[in-house]
Each structure stands twice: as C-alpha cells, then as structure tokens.
Design an enzyme around this catalytic site. Structure first.
Site, PDB file in Angstrom:
ATOM      1  N   ASP A 274       0.945  -1.187  -0.147  1.00  0.00           N
ATOM      2  CA  ASP A 274       0.031   0.018  -0.065  1.00  0.00           C
ATOM      3  C   ASP A 274       0.939   1.068   0.120  1.00  0.00           C
ATOM      4  O   ASP A 274       0.751   2.058  -0.794  1.00  0.00           O
ATOM      5  CB  ASP A 274      -0.895  -0.012   1.294  1.00  0.00           C
ATOM      6  CG  ASP A 274      -2.206  -1.024   1.397  1.00  0.00           C
ATOM      7  OD1 ASP A 274      -2.086  -1.351   0.201  1.00  0.00           O
ATOM      8  OD2 ASP A 274      -2.680  -1.231   2.372  1.00  0.00           O
TER       9      ASP A 274
ATOM     10  N   SER B 187      -4.548  -8.988   8.006  1.00  0.00           N
ATOM     11  CA  SER B 187      -3.669  -7.708   8.284  1.00  0.00           C
ATOM     12  C   SER B 187      -3.356  -7.679   9.600  1.00  0.00           C
ATOM     13  O   SER B 187      -4.202  -7.673  10.652  1.00  0.00           O
ATOM     14  CB  SER B 187      -4.985  -6.596   8.017  1.00  0.00           C
ATOM     15  OG  SER B 187      -4.835  -5.408   8.532  1.00  0.00           O
TER      16      SER B 187
HETATM   17  N1  ARG Z   1      -9.545  -2.562  15.462  1.00  0.00           N
HETATM   18  C1  ARG Z   1      -8.155  -2.073  16.091  1.00  0.00           C
HETATM   19  C2  ARG Z   1      -8.356  -0.572  16.237  1.00  0.00           C
HETATM   20  O1  ARG Z   1      -9.063  -0.047  15.562  1.00  0.00           O
HETATM   21  C3  ARG Z   1      -6.863  -2.580  15.457  1.00  0.00           C
HETATM   22  C4  ARG Z   1      -6.805  -1.924  13.900  1.00  0.00           C
HETATM   23  C5  ARG Z   1      -5.483  -2.435  13.369  1.00  0.00           C
HETATM   24  N2  ARG Z   1      -5.489  -2.352  11.983  1.00  0.00           N
HETATM   25  C6  ARG Z   1      -4.671  -3.464  11.072  1.00  0.00           C
HETATM   26  N3  ARG Z   1      -4.217  -3.170  10.085  1.00  0.00           N
HETATM   27  N4  ARG Z   1      -5.103  -4.610  11.657  1.00  0.00           N
HETATM   28  O2  ARG Z   1      -7.502  -0.283  17.117  1.00  0.00           O
END
Ligand code: ARG
Length: 403
Positions: A18, A179
């Site tokens: 990305d 991810s």
């Molecule tokens: N849901 C979590 C938050 O909003 C983690 C987001 C993590 N991002 C990722 N690319 N996995 O803090």
C-alpha cells in the site's frame, strides 16, 4: 475549503504494498516530493530494508525513528495507569501508537516545510480518524491526505498491477489473508477467515503467543514491582519500561497469555471481528489493578474505575491530543502517587493469575479485617451505623405497610 497547493508531503511508510504504491501515486497526482517516515514502535520487524524500498518507490528521503521509549512512557504508561481497555477486551495497542506517529509526521513536515502529511488507512476504520484528528490537533495548517480512500485501486491485484506498471518493486511474498498491526503493547489482527465471527481463529494467525494447549506444563511465577503506578522491575531486575514490556511479552507469550478474541464497535459504526495478542499488557493491567486494590482509597479507586471506560473510548476514537484526556491524566496521576509495591502472578496455559500483593503504602489493615486473634475492630459501632444506613429503606418499608 480552498485547496492548498501540495508541493511536498510526509508519508507514514511501512514498506508494504500500500504505502509503496502511495509514494508513486502521490507524485503522479500531486506532482509533489514525498518524504517517507517509519517509526520503530516495537513491532519487531526489520526496518533495515526500508530506506532502499522507499527509494525504489520514489521517495525523496526517508526518516526512521526509534520511538519505543517515547511510546512506552508517554502513551502506554498513561493508558496502563488509567486501566484503559476498550469494550472490556482491547488494551488499545494500535490506537495508542497512531497519535504518536502523527506527532512525528507533523514534526518532520515542519522540518521539511511540507504541505501535507499522508497515511495509508482506509475510509472504513478507526486509524484514519486517529491519524487525522491527531495531525490536525497538532498542526491545523497542514493538510492530511488519505489516498486509499479515493484512489481507483480497489483490490490488491489493482495495486500490484499499478506497481508493475510503474516499476515499483514489491515483495513477492506469499500473501497472508490477514492484516496485522504490531507494536510493543500488542498485535492487532483482522481479515480473512476472521471476518466470520463464528470461525475459530486458525492457529497460524498468532505471532506472539503459544497455543495455551501446548504451553509449558509447569506454571511460572513472576513478580512485578511498581513505583507510582509505573512498572519498574520484573522478577527483582530493575528494567526500563521498553525492556520490561518486551521481556514480559516473551515470558507471558510463551505461556499463551494475552490472546483476545472480540467483536468490537468501530467509531464509523461498523462491528468488526478482532484478534489481539497482548501478553505484557494483559499481565501488567492485572498486576496494576491488584496493587490498586490494596493502595487506593475506596472512593478514588471507584472514581478511577468509572473513568477507565471513558478514557479508553477517547483513545479508541482518536481524541488523544484533547484537553479531556489530559485532564483525566491529571486525576489518574494524582491517584497513583502512592501506588508503589509488588505483585506476584502465576502464568499457566493461557492465564495470568494474581496470587499476592504487598506495598509500603497499603491501606489493608489486618487488625481490622481479621476474624482471628488481634481483632481491633469495634463491633459495637456497627448497629447504629447499619440502622442509619438503611433508614431510608426502612421508612419506605413502613409506607408500603400503610398502603
Ligand atoms: N481494531 C483495532 C483498532 O481499531 C485494530 C486495527 C488494526 N489495524 C490493522 N491493520 N490490523 O485499534
């Protein structure tokens, strides 16, 4: 709003597909110079290949900063002291790192006299909010760009095709369906089979924790020492915060401690299945709470417990650089002035259980609580207290009797 001319930007760069594509896309769409920034927040990934990748993607320069100490002491610590855990599960690793990254983006933008900072988050998540709100709070005159929200590259295939077309080298690693976002305070995992909230997380998603079923058959005892709410020693060894957290991630991770599986509410209104691994966070939050049990005055403690969910919401929702967060910190810090002492815990197959606590500042008074020899509590004071305490209910009971 009038559109400002963009000549130079600073991009939060991870070296992945990305952000590599974003470098080129920015140059193509804004005809601007791109400065890349990467932070070591304790993600445990090798940052050494980043300069080469940034250059290959077309960045004019790259800055890499080790911000682990700053992250631990200024972001993780306040959250630990406030017992900040979102929706009773998530210790907020990702949410805490975003404002710190924004701060450095803005900082570098000033250094380079850049017009904008850029992040690679999508329009569906919390991270866009945290990056932007933080950057605008610190530098209202600097633009924030989020190419992923409006570019035409909708799939990973589109991005790879774009990269090929523009000779941007991308790593040919087998694509993981997951991810990940990692830092000292934990790993956040989303996507792939996890998107069905009924699916048990495949064992392969976990990076830092052993399967509790396969963790050592011998439990492991450990002690943590705190000074004014801050962990300062592990098993009697004084450690700085970063080392302590890193060692604890290892130690507790080996015992399968710190796996969290939840469906949480994102700020944008979406429910999202999340897996977290946060061995050190889980152990430290437990230990810290256990020490508060003996040290904090009851009302101070209850007040802190009321403010914890609010604090975690602020952090989760991107309001780190707010007056309200700082004001809550003032209360929290005051409450922890005497929070010095030790906690012992036992790690065993996925659990971290407190089994002892002591402090020179303890309010626990055995002569008051004991049912054995040495009782100094004057029970003759109890009847009047209890009678008056319940008086309103007694009066109400009499009214019911009349009706
Ligand atoms: N849901 C979590 C938050 O909003 C983690 C987001 C993590 N991002 C990722 N690319 N996995 O803090």
């Amino acid at each position: 709003m009038q559109k400002k001319e963009i000549n130079r930007v600073v991009l939060a760069f991870s070296g992945g597909l990305d952000t590599s594509v974003i470098v080129h896309w920015l140059k193509e769409n804004y005809d601007c110079e791109v400065i890349a920034f990467a932070a070591d927040v304790g993600q445990g990934e090798d940052l050494e290949p980043l300069p080469e990748r940034a250059e290959a993607a077309g960045a004019a320069d790259i800055h890499i900063r080790d911000v682990r100490e700053e992250f631990a002491s200024q972001y993780v610590m306040p959250a630990l002291k406030a017992q900040a855990v979102y929706e009773n599960g998530y210790p907020l690793a990702t949410a805490l790192a975003r404002p710190l990254i924004s701060k450095h983006l803005v900082d570098i933008a000033r250094e380079y006299d850049a017009d904008a900072v850029v992040h690679g988050s999508t329009g569906k998540g919390n991270d866009q909010v945290r990056f932007e709100v933080s950057a605008r709070a610190l530098a209202p005159d600097i633009e924030v760009l989020a190419p992923v929200r409006h570019w035409e590259l909708n799939t990973r295939e589109d991005e790879i095709e774009y990269a090929d077309r523009h000779n941007i080298p991308v790593e040919a690693t087998a694509e993981s369906p997951y991810s990940y976002d990692r830092n000292l305070w934990g790993v956040s995992i989303e996507c792939g089979p996890l998107e069905d909230p009924w699916n048990r997380p495949p064992e392969e998603v976990y990076l830092w924790t052993a399967n509790p079923l396969e963790a050592p058959d011998e439990p492991e005892e450990l002690t943590l020492e705190f000074e004014q709410g801050k962990p300062v020693a592990l098993n009697g060894n004084k450690l700085d915060l970063v080392d302590l957290i890193e060692q604890l991630n290892d130690l507790a991770g080996r015992h399968g401690v710190g796996r969290i599986d939840m469906v949480e509410n994102r700020l944008v209104g979406i429910k999202s299945r999340e897996i977290y691994e946060a061995p050190a966070a889980v152990v430290l939050l437990e230990a810290h709470r256990a020490l508060m049990d003996i040290v904090l005055d009851r009302d101070v403690y209850h007040q802190l417990q009321r403010l914890s969910p609010k604090y975690s919401e602020l952090v989760y929702n991107g309001l780190w650089f707010s007056d309200v967060r700082e004001s809550l910190d003032a209360f929290v810090n005051r409450s922890q002035e005497r929070l010095t002492g030790e906690v012992r815990l036992r790690l065993y197959k996925g659990s971290a259980v407190v089994n002892g606590r002591r402090s020179p500042e303890s309010l626990y008074d055995r002569s008051l609580s004991t049912y054995d020899e040495g009782d100094e509590f004057d029970q003759s004071l109890a009847p009047g207290f209890v009678r008056l305490w319940g008086l309103p209910l007694e009066v109400a009971g009499r009214r019911r009797g009349r009706q």
